[in-house]
Design an enzyme around this catalytic site. Structure first.
Site, PDB file in Angstrom:
ATOM      1  N   ASP A   1       0.833  -1.204   0.000  1.00  0.00           N
ATOM      2  CA  ASP A   1       0.000   0.000   0.000  1.00  0.00           C
ATOM      3  C   ASP A   1       0.871   1.258   0.000  1.00  0.00           C
ATOM      4  O   ASP A   1       1.984   1.242   0.521  1.00  0.00           O
ATOM      5  CB  ASP A   1      -0.900  -0.017   1.251  1.00  0.00           C
ATOM      6  CG  ASP A   1      -2.042   0.977   1.139  1.00  0.00           C
ATOM      7  OD1 ASP A   1      -2.298   1.496   0.026  1.00  0.00           O
ATOM      8  OD2 ASP A   1      -2.673   1.260   2.179  1.00  0.00           O
TER       9      ASP A   1
ATOM     10  N   ASN B   1     -10.770  -2.820  -6.278  1.00  0.00           N
ATOM     11  CA  ASN B   1      -9.948  -1.875  -7.062  1.00  0.00           C
ATOM     12  C   ASN B   1     -10.551  -1.528  -8.427  1.00  0.00           C
ATOM     13  O   ASN B   1     -10.172  -0.542  -9.045  1.00  0.00           O
ATOM     14  CB  ASN B   1      -8.519  -2.411  -7.259  1.00  0.00           C
ATOM     15  CG  ASN B   1      -7.665  -2.335  -6.015  1.00  0.00           C
ATOM     16  OD1 ASN B   1      -6.734  -3.121  -5.838  1.00  0.00           O
ATOM     17  ND2 ASN B   1      -7.955  -1.385  -5.121  1.00  0.00           N
TER      18      ASN B   1
HETATM   19  C1  FPP Z   1      -1.919   0.109  -3.346  1.00  0.00           C
HETATM   20  O1  FPP Z   1      -1.438   1.432  -3.312  1.00  0.00           O
HETATM   21  C2  FPP Z   1      -1.363  -0.607  -4.473  1.00  0.00           C
HETATM   22  C3  FPP Z   1      -2.094  -1.198  -5.469  1.00  0.00           C
HETATM   23  C4  FPP Z   1      -3.561  -1.205  -5.482  1.00  0.00           C
HETATM   24  C5  FPP Z   1      -1.439  -1.862  -6.606  1.00  0.00           C
HETATM   25  C6  FPP Z   1      -0.175  -2.563  -6.292  1.00  0.00           C
HETATM   26  C7  FPP Z   1       0.437  -3.007  -7.564  1.00  0.00           C
HETATM   27  C8  FPP Z   1       1.751  -2.964  -7.839  1.00  0.00           C
HETATM   28  C9  FPP Z   1       2.807  -2.576  -6.903  1.00  0.00           C
HETATM   29  C10 FPP Z   1       2.210  -3.462  -9.162  1.00  0.00           C
HETATM   30  C11 FPP Z   1       2.368  -4.924  -8.960  1.00  0.00           C
HETATM   31  C12 FPP Z   1       2.859  -5.571 -10.133  1.00  0.00           C
HETATM   32  C13 FPP Z   1       3.129  -6.883 -10.104  1.00  0.00           C
HETATM   33  C14 FPP Z   1       3.651  -7.521 -11.314  1.00  0.00           C
HETATM   34  C15 FPP Z   1       2.914  -7.717  -8.896  1.00  0.00           C
HETATM   35  P1  FPP Z   1      -2.491   2.604  -3.400  1.00  0.00           P
HETATM   36  O2  FPP Z   1      -2.652   2.973  -4.828  1.00  0.00           O
HETATM   37  O3  FPP Z   1      -3.766   2.209  -2.736  1.00  0.00           O
HETATM   38  O4  FPP Z   1      -1.767   3.733  -2.618  1.00  0.00           O
HETATM   39  P2  FPP Z   1      -2.450   4.899  -1.751  1.00  0.00           P
HETATM   40  O5  FPP Z   1      -3.074   4.227  -0.575  1.00  0.00           O
HETATM   41  O6  FPP Z   1      -1.291   5.754  -1.398  1.00  0.00           O
HETATM   42  O7  FPP Z   1      -3.431   5.582  -2.629  1.00  0.00           O
END
Ligand code: FPP
Length: 249
Positions: free
Chosen positions: A21, A69
């Site tokens: 996250d 998501n």
């Molecule tokens: C949460 O951060 C993250 C995600 C919903 C996506 C995670 C995906 C990746 C790191 C890419 C993964 C790729 C592979 C190949 C495994 P957020 O967007 O909710 O962050 P925030 O809470 O700061 O808004």
């Protein structure tokens, strides 16, 4: 800090699950759009996988896309799907060479066709490897998984294939998308949020929870080692008392 040298490799968790996250906040703090953060998040995935290999973790499960998501802005959803396809495409050779088994949990069938195809090719190609299992939770949520398992069990009971009395912990576990994967001993969430967000609710019944303020794109090898050290400093009682654990009863 050199956390690696302090880790006891005999008691490393067999399975670590991570809620990655903070990508969005990391990007926005630097004046970029959220996808910039997801792109950098991939580098952390690479690092953490290598770190997990170093300390003999057998299963690493990453929450990459939840069923909730889909509600994000379309541009971000498309960007994440493209990132997934390109990352798998770019990394599969290297992962295969380093003996990684790539697996998926969640409603993989519900992903866009290109994504599904790329993933299934990677699963097929790496399925006979014997190294760490990299398990991507995609289009995953625990409530979805438990609902699907309940339907399957109800159907088996209705058809007379399973007796009602035979429905137990083990049977439920075998109906989940994680069937045959041991439960995680350690669950990590980055970015300071203190929530589980519909992730592996059944499987984390006895997991140690570790929350860190570090945002996912900043989470590197040493951060994983630090989390493992915290895990190793805790006493896992499984409902018993300390004296029983000490006497190994
Ligand atoms: C949460 O951060 C993250 C995600 C919903 C996506 C995670 C995906 C990746 C790191 C890419 C993964 C790729 C592979 C190949 C495994 P957020 O967007 O909710 O962050 P925030 O809470 O700061 O808004």
């Amino acid at each position: 800090m050199d956390f690696l040298s302090k880790i006891n490799k005999d008691t490393t968790p067999e399975h670590i699950a991570i809620i990655m996250d903070g990508n969005g906040r990391w990007a926005q703090k630097q004046g970029h759009d959220r996808l910039f953060g997801h792109n950098f998040g991939v580098e952390s995935v690479r690092e953490v996988l290598k770190a997990a290999q170093t300390v003999n973790v057998k299963y690493l499960t990453l929450y990459a896309f939840s069923t909730e998501n889909w509600n994000r802005p379309q541009e971000e959803v498309d960007g994440l799907m493209n990132l997934l396809v390109s990352t798998i495409g770019n990394e599969v050779d290297e992962l295969d060479k380093s003996n990684v088994v790539i697996r998926g949990i969640g409603n993989i069938e519900g992903l866009p066709a290109t994504c599904k195809e790329e993933l299934k090719a990677a699963f097929e190609r790496t399925k006979s490897n014997t190294g760490v299992h990299l398990i991507l939770a995609l289009n995953y949520s625990a409530r979805w998984e438990l609902t699907e398992a309940s339907k399957k069990i109800a159907q088996e009971v209705a058809q007379g294939n399973i007796q009602l009395d035979a429905v137990n912990d083990e049977l439920v576990s075998s109906m989940l998308t994680t069937a045959e994967i041991p439960d995680p001993e350690l669950l990590i969430r980055t970015s300071g949020e203190l929530r589980i967000s519909n992730f592996l609710l059944w499987q984390i019944a006895y997991a140690e929870l570790y929350f860190t303020e570090v945002l996912w794109p900043d989470f590197k090898k040493e951060d994983l080692y630090e989390a493992i050290l915290h895990y190793q400093s805790r006493e896992r009682r499984f409902g018993m008392v300390s004296e029983q654990i000490e006497k190994n009863l």
